[in-house]
Design a protein around this motif. Structure first.
Motif: not given
Ligand code: BTN
Length: 242
Positions: A17, A19, A43-44, A46, A51, A60, A112, A128
């Motif tokens: 990720s 983040n 990818g995470r 909220r 994600w 990014m 997001g 993020g």
């Molecule tokens: C959401 O809508 O819940 C937020 C999504 C955020 C995704 C981004 S992708 C880059 C960064 N790294 C992650 O793991 N998450 C954020």
């Protein structure tokens, strides 16, 4: 307006990720950096959601050193406005911001944002951004809700250029609040808002509220006018069109 930060970009092919990577790098003392990955394995979103992070999207995270943690919510708003402006400029699409942290095109989610504040010896914010750029399709769980710049415009975009433009826009927005004045951010957010004026259902930890979204407050909460005429501030949660 002069540039506020000189961001250094770090590109990765595939990481868990951005983040997490950004946090690791910030812990090693790096700041004013942007971590970009072509795809993410974990990818995470909220509230611990997943994600979708396959090739074709932009993933990014921006690291900003920040003494005042109240600014985090503004950073999320700034980032969503920066993304909306970038989409408008590059794809000529009518991108709109949805409270608190999404960008929509034609009522579907294209971006997001996950802002995390790290407090310790140094305080910093991880912003993020996940933007669907060149994806042509999505998994069936999100197919009805998600879209990409490619799907909506029929064009492909250079992901690096997209990331650079977002950062340039964000830097410009940041410079508007150099003296702690966020009114310009709020008015820009209102200009791009998909949320205001709509009948909304807000799910929060203290309960569910239904009302018309009438304003965004200076603390970035959403103000709903309930059916009985009372106003209810939504500080955190998810909103749905009622
Ligand atoms: C959401 O809508 O819940 C937020 C999504 C955020 C995704 C981004 S992708 C880059 C960064 N790294 C992650 O793991 N998450 C954020």
């Amino acid at each position: 307006m002069s540039k506020m930060h000189n961001f250094k970009f770090y590109y990765f092919k595939s990481i868990s990720s951005t983040n997490d990577k950004a946090k690791e790098m910030a812990d090693q003392g790096k700041s004013n950096i942007v971590v970009v990955a072509e795809k993410q394995e974990e990818g995470r979103g909220r509230f611990g959601r997943k994600w979708s992070s396959g090739l074709g999207g932009l993933y990014m995270t921006i690291v900003l050193e920040e003494k005042n943690s109240d600014k985090a919510k503004y950073m999320t708003l700034m980032a969503s406005v920066a993304v909306a402006k970038t989409i408008k400029r590059l794809a000529k699409l009518n991108a709109m911001v949805k409270w608190p942290n999404d960008v929509l095109v034609n009522d579907k989610k294209v971006c997001g944002i996950l802002t995390e504040i790290i407090s310790g010896k140094k305080n910093y914010a991880l912003i993020g951004i996940g933007l669907n750029v060149n994806q042509k399709k999505f998994d069936k769980e999100i197919i009805d809700k998600a879209t990409s710049m490619r799907i909506e415009s029929n064009n492909d975009f250079d992901i690096k250029s997209v990331s650079k433009l977002i950062i340039a826009e964000l830097d410009k927005l940041y410079s508007y609040c150099a003296f702690g004045d966020y009114s310009k951010i709020l008015s820009l957010w209102k200009k791009y808002s998909h949320t205001l004026g709509k009948k909304i259902m807000a799910k929060t930890i203290s309960g569910t509220y239904v009302g018309t979204a009438v304003d965004i407050d200076r603390d970035c909460s959403l103000v709903l006018r309930l059916d009985d005429g009372k106003e209810q501030k939504i500080i955190e949660g998810d909103i749905f069109i009622a």
